[in-house]
Design an enzyme around this catalytic site. Structure first.
Site, short mmCIF file in Angstrom:
data_model
loop_
_atom_site.label_atom_id
_atom_site.label_comp_id
_atom_site.label_asym_id
_atom_site.label_seq_id
_atom_site.Cartn_x
_atom_site.Cartn_y
_atom_site.Cartn_z
N TRP A 1 0.12 2.24 36.40
CA TRP A 1 -0.78 2.72 37.48
C TRP A 1 -2.16 2.09 37.33
O TRP A 1 -2.86 1.82 38.30
CB TRP A 1 -0.86 4.25 37.41
N HIS A 2 -2.55 1.85 36.07
CA HIS A 2 -3.90 1.32 35.83
C HIS A 2 -4.04 -0.13 36.24
O HIS A 2 -5.15 -0.59 36.50
CB HIS A 2 -4.26 1.44 34.34
N GLY A 3 -2.96 -0.85 36.28
CA GLY A 3 -3.11 -2.25 36.68
C GLY A 3 -1.79 -2.98 36.71
O GLY A 3 -0.83 -2.59 36.04
N PHE B 1 -8.72 -0.37 39.38
CA PHE B 1 -7.44 0.31 39.36
C PHE B 1 -7.16 0.96 40.73
O PHE B 1 -6.14 1.52 40.93
CB PHE B 1 -7.43 1.39 38.27
#
Lengths: 471, 324
Positions: free
Chosen positions: A327-329, A471
């Site tokens: 989800w962060h990247g 993000f």
């Protein structure tokens, strides 16, 4: 539009607050807030605001349809539609290039010379990871019958688009925010809330401008030149980045919370001194709390949580953390970071299950937790896996030569970096966090806050985006 | 709240007033270039330099990549007074502004134009020149338009405050050297044993940093057809004025170029197209020298390079020798 810019502080914010409090009718005030939030988003990109509005409309109407539908099959279809629409939007913009690069790389390995899939280099719509999750949570809660479809369209739109949390969270819940948007008290000016909001905002701004940005100036070149820096510099890079990330992100969250208070809206706490944690489990109860609770409630529990036998619980934990990492990247290093934390959580769970009770944890647990969290940040920060491996080798002194020089930190940044690092370690490890501070209305506090804000304003000239914007 | 607000207003107004009074960057009180004006505005200083050397015959126009060109060496070889007006981050319109000012105040015979890919992108990052009233006359009106609101942040910026204190504590003399590279010992640069200013490790580190910066920011935007037309038009004007212009397309470090070609082929291709356009300019008095393919003898060492894009004085002299 960044919170830490003149145009926001002297332009957008005063206009929004004045308009909000001077308009006499509640619904018009809410409409004005929604319009301002849309303008806030459009300042970055006008065309992508339609993605945001699309998410709002589709989830509002689907949630209403789910609520009004008696048949479970229809409810499931509608839920699936919402989840697919949101994840398609997120996946398309955020993960398509990662997916195609991975496929092309595999194809090249097996002998294909041309790319099988085109790479588009999409611009990621800002805040998409946050607003899709926020919007989806409403639909899922209505489906689970944890909530009615209690929002009207304007309240729901305002909840999803609200400018303080729009870009980088906190990930707020509808049953927290929408009742506040419906409450009459929200629409009258309260000086205590405003003062509290102002203090949160100033503290958050200070964390970003006066600590995180000073650290970033030295850390970035160290990471870029990872193969050339010394072992000591590798350690400073990881400590510097740990502090930079915390002060940047918690600073942003404080500012978002502060803006919420200025509008009489209380957002949840997002950071609770995470580096004081004495276990990884505790770390995830203190770090980016809004995300970890979202993942727990909507992913971990949906996968089965800890309801089934032991192995499935660990599987669910690992999957949740890997997805949380991604989800962060759109980079496999984030997945590795998530997997690393998933493994640590599983190990802790295993031992706490085995012992059947938890013992108080001492300083050694604190040091170990801090060390492990820092190790994880290596994968979070490294642009490629190879950089992470070099970094790890230097951290553990598994290098042909051990070097302790500091030649890679430029003279211009050295003193400021060490000052910021020392201050940040003291604050993060020993001091109270913003939520624990009593914001008094006495003269000394007022003068100090005024001076702190003025110093921050002097340093606003250089635009420096928040880390979680990516993000 | 009222006490806080009062403190904030008091501090900001005090700082703004102080900065307005000292005006270290010449944003508010300088409508023309004056030699004896104290300032830390490097663009304004460049203007003062031009005024102070009204006998200059050659000007060098470049970005930070041109700052290693020793004007005193050019003067020695050519016999003509030379000013190096290269500055960090300078783009097309700033070069044109300096050129126009030079032509107004001196009798320029020759221009050495160190071409940069990024000077033809459609952005002016040089906010300082836009905010310098004394130089605005040399910019097109749409770029030169500023108002008080855009200048207000400068009044409360910590850099301006530091500049104000610096200026008060260090009054500047009115002696101006010949610009960037004036302090370079050009004889040392030409020695066979010249090793540059950096170690190999420092060079590699700085190459890494600049590669990241150039590929992610500086070289990423597309060039603008409008800016290209401006450049071409300026060359035509100089050609009509019988001013000799040498457009020098400077190289990047061999490893930098190799990496760029492999990892960012589209940027490399855009460079090639831009170079073709320059070398195809068929104008009297306008000559192009293309060193993008590399310099003879360049071994990629600190003797030739300070980082991936900034060459040393040794490289600069080698490039410019054929012109003089």
């Amino acid at each position: 539009m960044l919170f830490s810019t003149y145009v926001f502080i002297f332009g957008f914010l005063p206009i929004t607050l004045l308009g909000f409090y001077l308009i006499p009718m509640k619904r018009v005030q809410l409409g004005f807030l929604f319009v301002c939030s849309t303008v806030f988003y459009s300042y970055w990109s006008f065309k992508y605001v339609f993605c945001l509005l699309f998410t709002v409309l589709i989830d509002f109407f689907i949630a209403r349809a789910i609520f009004n539908s008696p048949r479970q099959k229809n409810r499931k279809i509608l839920l699936a539609t919402s989840i697919c629409a949101n994840l398609f939007l997120l996946g398309f913009f955020k993960y398509y290039d990662l997916f195609s690069e991975t496929i092309n790389s595999i194809a090249n390995e097996v002998g294909h010379s041309n790319n099988l899939l085109p790479i588009f280099h999409f611009v990621l719509p800002i805040g998409i990871s946050f607003y899709t999750f926020q919007s989806m949570s409403y639909v899922i809660d209505v489906y689970r019958r944890h909530s009615t479809a209690h929002a009207d369209l304007l309240s729901f739109a305002a909840y999803v688009t609200l400018f303080p949390h729009q870009i980088s969270g906190p990930l707020v819940r509808h049953n927290n925010i929408i009742p506040q948007l419906k409450n009459d008290k929200t629409y009258s000016f309260h000086v205590e809330n405003f003062w509290k909001g102002f203090c949160f905002f100033v503290f958050g701004l200070s964390k970003k401008i006066l600590i995180a940005d000073l650290l970033a100036a030295a850390v970035a070149p160290l990471v870029t030149n990872m193969s050339l820096i010394s072992n000591l510099e590798a350690w400073l890079a990881i400590l510097g980045y740990s502090m930079q990330l915390y002060f940047d992100f918690s600073g942003y969250s404080d500012m978002a919370v502060g803006l919420g208070f200025m509008l009489n809206i209380q957002f949840p706490q997002n950071f609770n001194s995470p580096y004081k944690s004495r276990s990884i489990t505790e770390f995830w109860q203190r770090w980016h709390i809004s995300l970890s609770s979202w993942l727990r409630d909507y992913l971990y529990i949906s996968l089965g949580g800890n309801r089934s036998n032991g192995l499935k619980t660990y599987r669910n934990l690992l999957l949740t953390m890997v997805i949380g990492g991604l989800w962060h990247g759109a980079n496999w290093t984030f997945a590795i970071w998530g997997l690393f934390h998933g493994l640590l959580l599983s190990i802790e769970r295993f031992f706490s299950d085995a012992k059947n009770k938890t013992r108080p944890r001492g300083i050694s647990h604190w040091i170990l937790t801090f060390f492990l969290v820092n190790l994880g940040w290596i994968f979070f920060r490294a642009p490629q896996f190879s950089t992470a491996l070099i970094w790890l080798r230097k951290i553990f002194f598994v290098t042909p030569q051990v070097s302790l020089d500091l030649a890679s930190i430029s003279l211009r940044h050295k003193d400021r970096f060490f000052f910021a690092l020392a201050l940040s370690l003291i604050l993060a490890l020993f001091a109270k966090n913003t939520w624990q501070i009593q914001f008094r209305s006495n003269k000394i506090f007022a003068v100090s806050t005024g001076i702190l804000f003025s110093i921050c304003l002097l340093y606003l000239g250089q635009e420096s985006p928040f880390l979680y914007y990516q993000f | 709240m009222a006490i806080s607000a009062s403190i904030i207003i008091f501090i900001l107004v005090s700082i703004a007033s102080f900065n307005f009074y000292v005006d270290p960057l010449c944003y508010f009180h300088c409508n023309e270039i004056k030699i004896n004006r104290q300032t830390v505005n490097l663009y304004y200083e460049m203007g003062q330099r031009i005024l102070a050397h009204s006998d200059a015959k050659i000007v060098v126009l470049g970005s930070s990549r041109g700052q290693s060109v020793p004007p005193k060496w050019i003067e020695k070889v050519s016999g003509l007074k030379t000013l190096n007006l290269s500055m960090g981050g300078v783009e097309l319109w700033t070069k044109i502004a300096f050129l126009k000012l030079s032509q107004e105040k001196t009798k320029i015979k020759k221009v050495i134009w160190l071409a940069d890919y990024f000077e033809i992108i459609n952005e002016i990052a040089d906010t300082k020149i836009k905010s310098t009233p004394a130089l605005r006359a040399y910019l097109p009106s749409e770029y030169a338009a500023t108002n008080l609101i855009t200048k207000l942040p400068e009044l409360i910026d910590h850099n301006t405050l530091e500049a104000s204190f610096y200026l008060l504590g260090h009054p500047q003399n009115d002696k101006f050297d010949e610009g960037s590279g004036s302090q370079i010992n050009y004889e040392k640069c030409q020695e066979a044993t010249y090793q540059g200013e950096k170690t190999i490790k420092e060079l590699r580190q700085d190459m890494g940093i600049i590669y990241e910066s150039y590929t992610q920011k500086v070289l990423k935007p597309l060039q603008s057809e409008k800016e290209w037309n401006v450049f071409e038009n300026q060359m035509k004007i100089l050609s009509d004025q019988a001013v000799d212009v040498s457009i020098v397309i400077t190289p990047y470090h061999p490893l930098f170029i190799q990496k760029l070609q492999a990892q960012f082929p589209e940027i490399y291709e855009r460079h090639q197209k831009w170079i073709n356009r320059i070398t195809s300019l068929n104008l009297p008095h306008i000559k192009a020298l293309n060193y993008f393919g590399g310099l003879q003898g360049d071994d990629g060492s600190p003797a030739y390079w300070n980082d991936g894009v900034h060459f040393t004085c040794k490289s600069a002299i080698q490039m410019l020798k054929p012109l003089l």
